[in-house]
Design an enzyme around this catalytic site. Structure first.
Site, PDB file in Angstrom:
ATOM      1  N   ARG A  25     -13.680  27.652 -32.927  1.00 26.75           N
ATOM      2  CA  ARG A  25     -13.069  28.302 -31.759  1.00 26.75           C
ATOM      3  C   ARG A  25     -12.569  27.270 -30.740  1.00 26.75           C
ATOM      4  O   ARG A  25     -11.549  27.471 -30.090  1.00 26.75           O
ATOM      5  CB  ARG A  25     -14.060  29.255 -31.086  1.00 26.75           C
ATOM      6  CG  ARG A  25     -14.642  30.340 -31.993  1.00 26.75           C
ATOM      7  CD  ARG A  25     -13.576  31.120 -32.769  1.00 26.75           C
ATOM      8  NE  ARG A  25     -14.111  32.255 -33.472  1.00 26.75           N
ATOM      9  CZ  ARG A  25     -14.416  32.290 -34.764  1.00 26.75           C
ATOM     10  NH1 ARG A  25     -14.235  31.215 -35.515  1.00 26.75           N
ATOM     11  NH2 ARG A  25     -14.881  33.392 -35.339  1.00 26.75           N
ATOM     12  N   ALA A 444     -20.904  34.579 -26.059  1.00 28.89           N
ATOM     13  CA  ALA A 444     -20.707  33.395 -25.211  1.00 28.89           C
ATOM     14  C   ALA A 444     -20.910  33.718 -23.736  1.00 28.89           C
ATOM     15  O   ALA A 444     -21.725  33.080 -23.051  1.00 28.89           O
ATOM     16  CB  ALA A 444     -19.309  32.827 -25.446  1.00 28.89           C
ATOM     17  N   ASP A 472     -24.564  42.430 -32.985  1.00 25.43           N
ATOM     18  CA  ASP A 472     -24.116  41.326 -33.843  1.00 25.43           C
ATOM     19  C   ASP A 472     -25.243  40.359 -34.159  1.00 25.43           C
ATOM     20  O   ASP A 472     -26.195  40.186 -33.385  1.00 25.43           O
ATOM     21  CB  ASP A 472     -22.978  40.552 -33.182  1.00 25.43           C
ATOM     22  CG  ASP A 472     -21.674  41.335 -33.185  1.00 25.43           C
ATOM     23  OD1 ASP A 472     -21.600  42.349 -33.911  1.00 25.43           O
ATOM     24  OD2 ASP A 472     -20.744  40.943 -32.469  1.00 25.43           O
ATOM     25  N   ASN A 478     -20.869  30.428 -33.714  1.00 27.83           N
ATOM     26  CA  ASN A 478     -21.302  30.807 -32.369  1.00 27.83           C
ATOM     27  C   ASN A 478     -21.986  29.639 -31.640  1.00 27.83           C
ATOM     28  O   ASN A 478     -22.004  29.590 -30.413  1.00 27.83           O
ATOM     29  CB  ASN A 478     -22.297  31.960 -32.414  1.00 27.83           C
ATOM     30  CG  ASN A 478     -21.758  33.234 -33.047  1.00 27.83           C
ATOM     31  OD1 ASN A 478     -22.493  33.999 -33.639  1.00 27.83           O
ATOM     32  ND2 ASN A 478     -20.458  33.462 -32.931  1.00 27.83           N
ATOM     33  N   ARG A 481     -20.684  27.415 -28.495  1.00 25.61           N
ATOM     34  CA  ARG A 481     -20.505  27.835 -27.103  1.00 25.61           C
ATOM     35  C   ARG A 481     -21.543  28.849 -26.650  1.00 25.61           C
ATOM     36  O   ARG A 481     -21.659  29.112 -25.461  1.00 25.61           O
ATOM     37  CB  ARG A 481     -19.087  28.395 -26.906  1.00 25.61           C
ATOM     38  CG  ARG A 481     -18.822  29.623 -27.702  1.00 25.61           C
ATOM     39  CD  ARG A 481     -17.359  29.915 -27.956  1.00 25.61           C
ATOM     40  NE  ARG A 481     -17.190  31.166 -28.686  1.00 25.61           N
ATOM     41  CZ  ARG A 481     -17.428  31.304 -29.974  1.00 25.61           C
ATOM     42  NH1 ARG A 481     -17.838  30.278 -30.687  1.00 25.61           N
ATOM     43  NH2 ARG A 481     -17.275  32.470 -30.574  1.00 25.61           N
ATOM     44  N   GLN A 482     -22.285  29.447 -27.576  1.00 28.90           N
ATOM     45  CA  GLN A 482     -23.316  30.423 -27.212  1.00 28.90           C
ATOM     46  C   GLN A 482     -24.643  29.656 -27.180  1.00 28.90           C
ATOM     47  O   GLN A 482     -25.410  29.662 -28.136  1.00 28.90           O
ATOM     48  CB  GLN A 482     -23.295  31.586 -28.212  1.00 28.90           C
ATOM     49  CG  GLN A 482     -21.933  32.277 -28.212  1.00 28.90           C
ATOM     50  CD  GLN A 482     -21.802  33.418 -29.196  1.00 28.90           C
ATOM     51  OE1 GLN A 482     -22.783  33.950 -29.695  1.00 28.90           O
ATOM     52  NE2 GLN A 482     -20.563  33.819 -29.479  1.00 28.90           N
ATOM     53  N   ASP A 544     -15.717  41.003 -26.040  1.00 24.37           N
ATOM     54  CA  ASP A 544     -14.498  40.275 -26.393  1.00 24.37           C
ATOM     55  C   ASP A 544     -13.422  41.177 -26.978  1.00 24.37           C
ATOM     56  O   ASP A 544     -12.473  40.693 -27.566  1.00 24.37           O
ATOM     57  CB  ASP A 544     -14.820  39.148 -27.389  1.00 24.37           C
ATOM     58  CG  ASP A 544     -15.409  39.678 -28.696  1.00 24.37           C
ATOM     59  OD1 ASP A 544     -15.564  40.909 -28.821  1.00 24.37           O
ATOM     60  OD2 ASP A 544     -15.705  38.857 -29.590  1.00 24.37           O
ATOM     61  N   CYS A 600      10.669  45.696 -42.279  1.00 24.13           N
ATOM     62  CA  CYS A 600      11.806  45.148 -43.012  1.00 24.13           C
ATOM     63  C   CYS A 600      11.765  43.614 -42.995  1.00 24.13           C
ATOM     64  O   CYS A 600      12.041  42.954 -43.998  1.00 24.13           O
ATOM     65  CB  CYS A 600      13.092  45.655 -42.371  1.00 24.13           C
ATOM     66  SG  CYS A 600      14.569  45.286 -43.290  1.00 24.13           S
TER      67      CYS A 600
END
Length: 1029
Positions: A25, A444, A472, A478, A481-482, A544, A600
């Site tokens: 991330r 986070a 979760d 994770n 940052r968590q 999030d 298309c």
């Protein structure tokens, strides 16, 4: 002292490798090059109270070659106000010694050590080993000596301090500091429609070019001005949203057609002055435009605090001490008088600064800790624009107005909350302790929020309670940052692990958590019921995705509870305060819809890599998810064929898919899966392209005579399978593995070598384009392949034949297939491998620049870029607003919604938008209403009594509904109303909807259209029926 928890980790970084599963991330924020530069950097952080440890945490998570910490001072009880890695039994021990092992746990790739000195200034040469030096809690005299030494020796400096609700940061990255990418935004690109003789470039189909004055662009694929192709970047002058000038093109020939433009990021050079120079004449970045006169005053006020400390043996002014504040004001006035430019000092502001000087607040540490860490990363990576050179910020609006403050009430009481009591007083601390708060999400932002709550003592009192909902489980990606989670927690519930971690940080939270491992949504309203919501004091979103945030927002509006919402996207972050009867809600404004591409374009005319990735993801579904699910329905659902035949327009493809997967293409082993994959390659990248070029040859023209293959339409070329081509083989291997997975076939032997042997014996049928195949040329035209409603005679015969080819469903009960569940973060499951190969092969067909696996994963997985610095800062802002809510402030001007972009850097604050108001003419005159927060609450009366009650209010009910049930309409005949009027409202709902009201439901919502006394249709709030259960 040194802690290196993973020699493997540092060895990996030595070879320039980046653990993408951990940093994925963050990589989407910084990029590989910036991360590699960071991984060769050594950083020193001095001062390990709350602010210092916050910076250390963020830098450790981000990943540098080494992080060195310095703070020989003994930990004090008051440090526990914000230093989350200190425990009560650490009091009296050196801060660095007890902090280092806990910071080291955050990232195995970042070794942590202690700076070998008792004083930073006794041997300045020791600083030469670092690329960056960060100072917190350092005396002004030492700041000057260290900063000026670092400037002379090419060492970057960041100095930051917080005093209560005030904070500052200073940066010095030396002379000629290069910024490789000042904004971090993706380069824009587009299709050229024309270039005139004066160099005016027009974008195709009036598409906004997205460029700004001073940007640079390069060109490719231009015909007629070929000298522009791949030439040096040219400067841009914007002439309008669809046109820009590139200057003189008179010697480059005459533009004919085609071409692509692409923005090029040009490096920017910034010169920084020394700390001593900047102290006298500061260059100030504005943090809040509503406080434009404060930065210069605070610049003097902070120096005055340092002068006071020098005079008093290092001690800062005492909390709420008027005599100390008077002395600080005098120092500030002396500094102001010595300046060349006059500064109008607000004594009240400087007095407040003195009152709070010993304050140590976790949210302020979070704000400046995120900011300072990001500046460190900017200095060593060259990514994003640094702060030049000072920034001051305060949140004086967070001071309580309903709780008293005095010298007595703000005195330390030998409590872990002394740093907060110094600012707010004991009464407010008691308020914080008895809050019942609901945190939705423990990712986070949730981790950072819980850390802040633990530090400020939220819910630690007798009435206090924190409910945490998150279903979760923790994944490796994770951990970057968590920060409450460790590698040992992977696979466990986020809500449980987060609660355990913050109880270790603050034991006062023991027994205060309610863990709810459930999704908050309509399907769990029996868990998150009326009783649950009514008991809450407030709700904090840490989600999030927009749908979940909107649902929680609607619940908050319904139960009239304050909501704090926030979100991040890379270096960008926002905060919003939702206050009952005061502000609009989160759902009142909406983000633009997610970008989608015309079918298309995806099917036949891609022109950029985003198109081919979207096409590849669609193929992933069409190969490995949709058909297996359809087969399983056929096997398990009685009368499936009969039900399918009712789906006008979709019967034949559905039955053909079932037949192929169960009969004609059913594999018996992994070799068959390889054969299947090879045939898919031929169909998609050769046969389909041959057919397209048969329908629209490269020299074909439109009805107006223009070349058909021009503008956004790129003429493709078929691919010939090449077993030595890695992308070709990548498609075969990934597709074969996934096809085998659908059938439960072991695919361990599906390797490049084995697949080549199998394919060598294959005979690929020659393909001849068919004149009966129709291809849609434009999305504005009808799809020639769309089946019309109603079956033709031929269709009936085809369906009958297909049905006869299917084995009886009863004979297949043990033959169900296994649909693939797309998972982007498992690098062993072949999902992203398939999409990358499929997309890049399509890109080869159309001569589009290919994307690597990393970029493909980002786009296909819809990954939200994230970095710990932004998360920490945004959470700090949210908690500063939480103080105000707990205080009970009812003046919307005291609250702040925030938007930040650390890359620029930019800070924007505004008061929340007021909720929409309305009015109607009632029986006693004009009635004003809040369209969002107001409602009519009624008891369970009869429909007749209900109508009479509103008539007495001056409102004639025209229609009344609940959900999809229309309960009453003024135009109903008397015969229809006769049975309804005597019914109680609850009975009426159950009778008309033919469904009982669930037992857990304590109310029913009604919507009505009404006319007021002026016989005008007016918009009024909804009606809530309160049920007595």
């Amino acid at each position: 002292m040194e802690v290196d928890p993973s020699a493997v980790g540092t060895e990996k970084l030595k070879h320039g490798e980046i653990d993408e599963s951990l940093y994925s991330r963050q990589l989407y924020v910084l990029g590989h090059e910036a991360m590699k530069r960071m991984s060769s950097s050594h950083v020193l952080i001095a001062g390990l109270r709350g602010l210092g440890v916050e910076i250390a945490k963020n830098i450790a998570l981000a990943g540098v070659k080494s992080l060195t910490l310095y703070d020989p001072e003994p930990a004090a009880v008051s440090d526990l106000s914000s230093q989350f890695f200190l425990h009560p039994d650490d009091v009296g021990k050196p801060r660095a010694a007890v902090t280092i092992p806990r910071v080291a746990e955050l990232n195995a790739y970042t070794p942590i050590s202690e700076h070998p000195s008792n004083s930073l200034t006794e041997d300045l040469s020791l600083l030469a080993q670092y690329q960056v030096v960060v100072l917190t809690g350092t005396p002004l005299s030492d700041q000057r000596v260290i900063a000026d030494y670092c400037h002379q020796h090419g060492i970057f400096v960041v100095i930051t301090d917080i005093f209560g609700l005030f904070g500052t940061i200073f940066t010095d990255f030396g002379k000629d500091f290069p910024i490789a990418d000042p904004t971090g935004e993706n380069p824009v690109s587009g299709i050229v429609a024309g270039i005139d003789d004066d160099g005016l470039v027009s974008a195709l189909d009036e598409t906004r070019h997205g460029l700004e004055d001073g940007d640079f662009v390069t060109f490719t694929e231009i015909q007629g001005m070929e000298a522009l192709n791949n030439s040096e970047p040219r400067g841009v002058t914007v002439k309008g949203p669809y046109t820009f000038s590139i200057g003189d093109v008179s010697k480059l020939g005459q533009y004919q057609r085609g071409g692509l433009y692409t923005q090029v990021k040009m490096p920017k050079i910034v010169n920084f002055q020394t700390f001593s120079e900047q102290l006298k004449k500061p260059e100030l970045l504005m943090s809040d435009f509503a406080k434009f006169d404060r930065p210069q005053q605070l610049h003097l006020g902070f120096q005055a605090l340092h002068h006071f400390a020098e005079k008093h043996g290092g001690s800062l002014p005492r909390p709420y001490s008027d005599s100390d504040a008077t002395e600080v004001i005098r120092y500030a006035q002396n500094l102001a008088e010595a300046l060349d430019e006059e500064v109008d000092l607000d004594e009240k502001l400087i007095r407040e600064l003195s009152y709070q000087a010993r304050g140590d607040l976790a949210p302020m540490a979070a704000f400046f800790g995120g900011l300072a860490a990001q500046e460190v990363l900017k200095s060593v990576s060259g990514k994003f624009h640094p702060i030049v050179q000072w920034l001051y910020f305060d949140s004086l609006e967070s001071l309580p107005s309903s709780s008293k403050r005095s010298e007595e009430l703000c005195q330390p009481v030998n409590s872990r909350y002394d740093g907060q009591i110094a600012v707010f007083g004991k009464e407010f601390q008691e308020k914080l302790a008895n809050v019942n708060e609901f945190l939705v999400g423990a990712g986070a932002i949730g981790c950072e929020m819980l850390k802040n709550w633990a530090m400020i003592g939220l819910a630690t009192g007798g009435r206090g309670k924190i409910s945490v909902a998150d279903m979760d489980q923790i994944e490796k990606s994770n951990l970057n940052r968590q920060f409450l989670f460790r590698p040992k927690d992977v696979g466990k519930l986020k809500s449980e692990c987060a609660a355990e971690a913050v109880q270790a940080m603050n034991p006062d939270l023991g027994g205060k958590f309610v863990i709810l491992p459930d999704r908050v949504g309509a399907e769990t309203e029996h868990i998150f019921n009326e009783t649950f919501w009514e008991e809450l004091d407030g709700i904090t979103n840490a989600l999030d995705n927009v749908d979940a945030r909107q649902y929680v927002d609607r619940r908050c509006v319904f139960f009239r509870k304050p909501l704090l919402d926030s979100g991040t996207l890379g270096t960008k972050g926002n905060t919003q305060v939702v206050l009952p009867s005061l502000t609009e809600s989160y759902s009142s404004s909406q983000d633009p819809p997610e970008q989608s591409f015309p079918q298309c374009t995806l099917r036949s005319f891609p022109n950029k890599i985003d198109h081919t990735i979207a096409w590849a993801k669609e193929k992933f579904h069409n190969y490995f998810i949709g058909p297996p699910e359809t087969v399983n329905l056929y096997i398990s659902q009685p009368n499936y064929i009969e039900e399918t035949l009712k789906q006008a327009g979709n019967e034949i493809p559905t039955l053909e898919s079932i037949r192929d997967f169960l009969v004609t293409e059913k594999p018996q082993n992994s070799d068959d899966c390889i054969v299947w994959a090879r045939m898919q390659f031929e169909n998609e990248y050769n046969n389909a392209i041959q057919q397209l070029l048969y329908n629209f040859p490269k020299d074909s023209t439109t009805s107006s005579g223009a070349p058909f293959w021009s503008g956004p339409k790129r003429a493709p070329d078929p691919l010939t399978f090449d077993p030595s081509n890695d992308t070709h083989m990548g498609f075969i291997i990934a597709a074969a593995h996934l096809h085998a997975f659908n059938y439960g076939i072991k695919s361990d032997d599906v390797t490049d070598e084995h697949a080549r042997r199998i394919m060598k014996d294959m005979i690929i049928p020659d393909f001849t384009p068919s004149s009966s195949v129709k291809i849609q040329a434009d999305d504005n035209e009808p799809d020639p392949n769309a089946q019309q409603p109603g079956l033709t005679f031929d269709d009936s015969d085809t369906l009958e034949k297909l049905v006869s080819q299917l084995p009886p469903a009863k004979s297949l009960q043990s033959s169900k297939l296994e649909p693939v569940e797309f998972e982007k973060d498992d690098d062993t499951n072949h999902h992203i491998d398939f999409i990358t190969a499929a997309s890049n092969l399509r890109a080869q067909n159309y001569a589009i620049q290919e994307a690597d696996r990393h970029k493909t994963k980002f786009i296909a997985g819809k990954i939200i870029p994230a970095i710990a610095t932004t998360t920490a800062l945004v959470t700090g802002l949210v908690v500063l607003e939480l103080y105000k809510i707990v205080d009970g402030k009812d003046n919307v001007e005291q609250y702040k919604n925030g938007f930040v972009n650390l890359a620029l850097p930019f800070f924007g604050f505004s008061e929340p938008i007021a909720s929409p108001k309305g009015k109607y003419m009632g029986s006693n005159g004009e009635v004003r209403i809040d369209k969002l927060w107001d409602r009519f609450e009624v008891e369970d009366v009869t429909l007749e009594e209900f109508l009479e009650d509103f008539k007495a209010r001056g409102l004639d009910v025209m229609m009344l509904s609940s959900g999809v049930s229309l309960l009453y309409a003024s135009f109903y005949p008397p015969s229809k109303l006769k049975d309804r009027l005597p019914l109680k409202l609850s009975q009426l709902v159950e009778t008309i909807s033919k469904k009982p009201i669930p037992d857990h439901q304590k109310n029913v919502i009604f919507e009505m259209t009404v006319e007021d006394q002026r016989e005008e249709d007016v918009e009024v709030p909804y009606v809530m029926l309160k049920l007595k259960k």
